[in-house]
Enzyme design. Sequence first.
Site, PDB file in Angstrom:
ATOM      1  N   SER A 187      96.089  53.196  15.590  1.00  0.00           N
ATOM      2  CA  SER A 187      96.105  53.769  14.243  1.00  0.00           C
ATOM      3  C   SER A 187      94.831  54.564  14.040  1.00  0.00           C
ATOM      4  CB  SER A 187      96.183  52.663  13.191  1.00  0.00           C
ATOM      5  OG  SER A 187      95.902  53.184  11.900  1.00  0.00           O
ATOM      6  N   TYR A 215      92.082  45.237   9.692  1.00  0.00           N
ATOM      7  CA  TYR A 215      93.076  46.115  10.338  1.00  0.00           C
ATOM      8  C   TYR A 215      92.364  47.172  11.177  1.00  0.00           C
ATOM      9  CZ  TYR A 215      97.012  49.288  10.968  1.00  0.00           C
ATOM     10  OH  TYR A 215      97.984  50.096  11.521  1.00  0.00           O
TER      11      TYR A 215
HETATM   12  N1  NAP Z   1     103.215  52.848   9.007  1.00  0.00           N
HETATM   13  C1  NAP Z   1     102.020  53.375   9.178  1.00  0.00           C
HETATM   14  O1  NAP Z   1     101.496  54.099   8.295  1.00  0.00           O
HETATM   15  C2  NAP Z   1     101.265  53.150  10.460  1.00  0.00           C
HETATM   16  C3  NAP Z   1     100.203  54.015  10.742  1.00  0.00           C
HETATM   17  C4  NAP Z   1      99.485  53.849  11.923  1.00  0.00           C
HETATM   18  C5  NAP Z   1      99.832  52.835  12.798  1.00  0.00           C
HETATM   19  N2  NAP Z   1     100.868  51.998  12.495  1.00  0.00           N
HETATM   20  C6  NAP Z   1     101.163  50.934  13.463  1.00  0.00           C
HETATM   21  O2  NAP Z   1     102.458  51.138  13.972  1.00  0.00           O
HETATM   22  C7  NAP Z   1     103.027  49.893  14.377  1.00  0.00           C
HETATM   23  C8  NAP Z   1     104.411  49.759  13.760  1.00  0.00           C
HETATM   24  O3  NAP Z   1     104.256  49.795  12.359  1.00  0.00           O
HETATM   25  P1  NAP Z   1     105.443  50.221  11.388  1.00  0.00           P
HETATM   26  O4  NAP Z   1     104.905  51.250  10.473  1.00  0.00           O
HETATM   27  O5  NAP Z   1     106.676  50.488  12.157  1.00  0.00           O
HETATM   28  O6  NAP Z   1     105.548  48.843  10.554  1.00  0.00           O
HETATM   29  P2  NAP Z   1     106.820  47.982  10.099  1.00  0.00           P
HETATM   30  O7  NAP Z   1     107.939  48.873   9.687  1.00  0.00           O
HETATM   31  O8  NAP Z   1     106.270  47.022   9.105  1.00  0.00           O
HETATM   32  O9  NAP Z   1     107.222  47.221  11.438  1.00  0.00           O
HETATM   33  C9  NAP Z   1     106.369  46.254  11.999  1.00  0.00           C
HETATM   34  C10 NAP Z   1     107.090  45.590  13.141  1.00  0.00           C
HETATM   35  O10 NAP Z   1     106.235  44.580  13.710  1.00  0.00           O
HETATM   36  C11 NAP Z   1     106.998  43.381  13.839  1.00  0.00           C
HETATM   37  N3  NAP Z   1     106.177  42.190  13.729  1.00  0.00           N
HETATM   38  C12 NAP Z   1     105.257  41.882  12.785  1.00  0.00           C
HETATM   39  N4  NAP Z   1     104.779  40.638  12.985  1.00  0.00           N
HETATM   40  C13 NAP Z   1     105.419  40.150  14.077  1.00  0.00           C
HETATM   41  C14 NAP Z   1     105.379  38.922  14.775  1.00  0.00           C
HETATM   42  N5  NAP Z   1     104.573  37.922  14.384  1.00  0.00           N
HETATM   43  N6  NAP Z   1     106.183  38.753  15.849  1.00  0.00           N
HETATM   44  C15 NAP Z   1     107.012  39.753  16.250  1.00  0.00           C
HETATM   45  N7  NAP Z   1     107.097  40.935  15.628  1.00  0.00           N
HETATM   46  C16 NAP Z   1     106.315  41.132  14.543  1.00  0.00           C
HETATM   47  C17 NAP Z   1     107.959  43.430  12.668  1.00  0.00           C
HETATM   48  O11 NAP Z   1     109.021  42.523  12.896  1.00  0.00           O
HETATM   49  P3  NAP Z   1     109.862  41.872  11.657  1.00  0.00           P
HETATM   50  O12 NAP Z   1     109.981  42.949  10.604  1.00  0.00           O
HETATM   51  O13 NAP Z   1     111.155  41.515  12.285  1.00  0.00           O
HETATM   52  O14 NAP Z   1     109.051  40.708  11.192  1.00  0.00           O
HETATM   53  C18 NAP Z   1     108.378  44.890  12.697  1.00  0.00           C
HETATM   54  O15 NAP Z   1     109.378  45.104  13.654  1.00  0.00           O
HETATM   55  C19 NAP Z   1     102.036  48.813  13.941  1.00  0.00           C
HETATM   56  O16 NAP Z   1     101.261  48.456  15.045  1.00  0.00           O
HETATM   57  C20 NAP Z   1     101.174  49.520  12.904  1.00  0.00           C
HETATM   58  O17 NAP Z   1      99.882  48.971  12.858  1.00  0.00           O
HETATM   59  C21 NAP Z   1     101.597  52.134  11.352  1.00  0.00           C
END
Ligand code: NAP
Length: 268
Positions: free
Chosen positions: A155, A167
């Site tokens: 990120s 984070y």
């Molecule tokens: N969205 C943003 O603005 C953004 C920006 C930069 C980086 N990121 C990074 O991108 C990645 C994906 O984020 P996203 O935006 O797609 O978020 P998201 O829609 O909230 O998805 C997060 C995913 O992580 C899984 N997860 C969380 N805790 C877990 C656990 N204990 N065991 C197994 N799976 C788990 C969730 O599974 P469940 O839902 O089934 O619990 C979900 O599939 C993350 O690493 C985040 O830090 C996001």
Amino acid sequence: MRWTRSPYDRAALRAGPSAAPPRKRTALVTGASSGIGAAVAERLAAEHWRLLLNGRDEDRLNNVAAATGGTALPRDLATPDGPARLARDAIKIGGRIDLLVAGAGVGWVGPFADMPGSQVDRLMAVNVVALMRLVHGVLPHMLGAGGGTIVLIGSVAGIGVRNEAVYSASKAAVHAFAEALRYEVADSGVHVAHVVPGVVDTPFLDRRQIPYTRSRPRPMPPARVADVVWEACRHGRDEVFVPSWMRLPGCVRTVAPELYHRLVRRFG
Ligand SMILES: NC(=O)c1ccc[n+]([C@@H]2O[C@H](COP(=O)([O-])OP(=O)(O)OC[C@H]3O[C@@H](n4cnc5c(N)ncnc54)[C@H](OP(=O)(O)O)[C@@H]3O)[C@@H](O)[C@H]2O)c1
């Protein structure tokens, strides 16, 4: 460029969605039940990959698996043996893992002093410990196979963002881990890519305590990040920012740290 030494058919990778590859390559994607991970699963399915999909929410994970022809492997990665078990099961079920996309992650926004200790533990367990333990479980298999690709989702917050101390630290750890591991496996055929998104329009933004309300940068669709993940795999890229201008703050901090800190204090 590592593809030449990998067991994959690089030409098949370049052939695009319409051409059937000679054999199905297998990818393990975490975070596949939502957001970026689900979009990556869709992107890889369009490229004829065989998918092993991890998340916690079984309903959402099964929906993604049904839409992509993947196999759902619901596991909680925050448990002590979760990542190792997932790696073992995925190798057993898939027979091989050519690509690991480590997308699972959680956020927390607010003053550090107000952050419950349990949330510190949970965030570091998912974003850092589980990611490393999963790579630890998959890497020997890839080294034994003579190649593979590991994509770690970082990120831009890894640079250090106000109200996201833990984070930010977790994503800085992912950055350093990706860099160090890449040097270590440089001649092995295993490629380590670090994909660094800005703000992405996923449930992640609502799952944090304070919803994202800034008008800029405007959240981008997760499919855009998925495209970059795929391009990083295809072209053996080491580090890719999405959008690419997000690399700029890090450059400014390196060449003009005082200016950078003044700007951060002013604009956040
Ligand atoms: N969205 C943003 O603005 C953004 C920006 C930069 C980086 N990121 C990074 O991108 C990645 C994906 O984020 P996203 O935006 O797609 O978020 P998201 O829609 O909230 O998805 C997060 C995913 O992580 C899984 N997860 C969380 N805790 C877990 C656990 N204990 N065991 C197994 N799976 C788990 C969730 O599974 P469940 O839902 O089934 O619990 C979900 O599939 C993350 O690493 C985040 O830090 C996001």
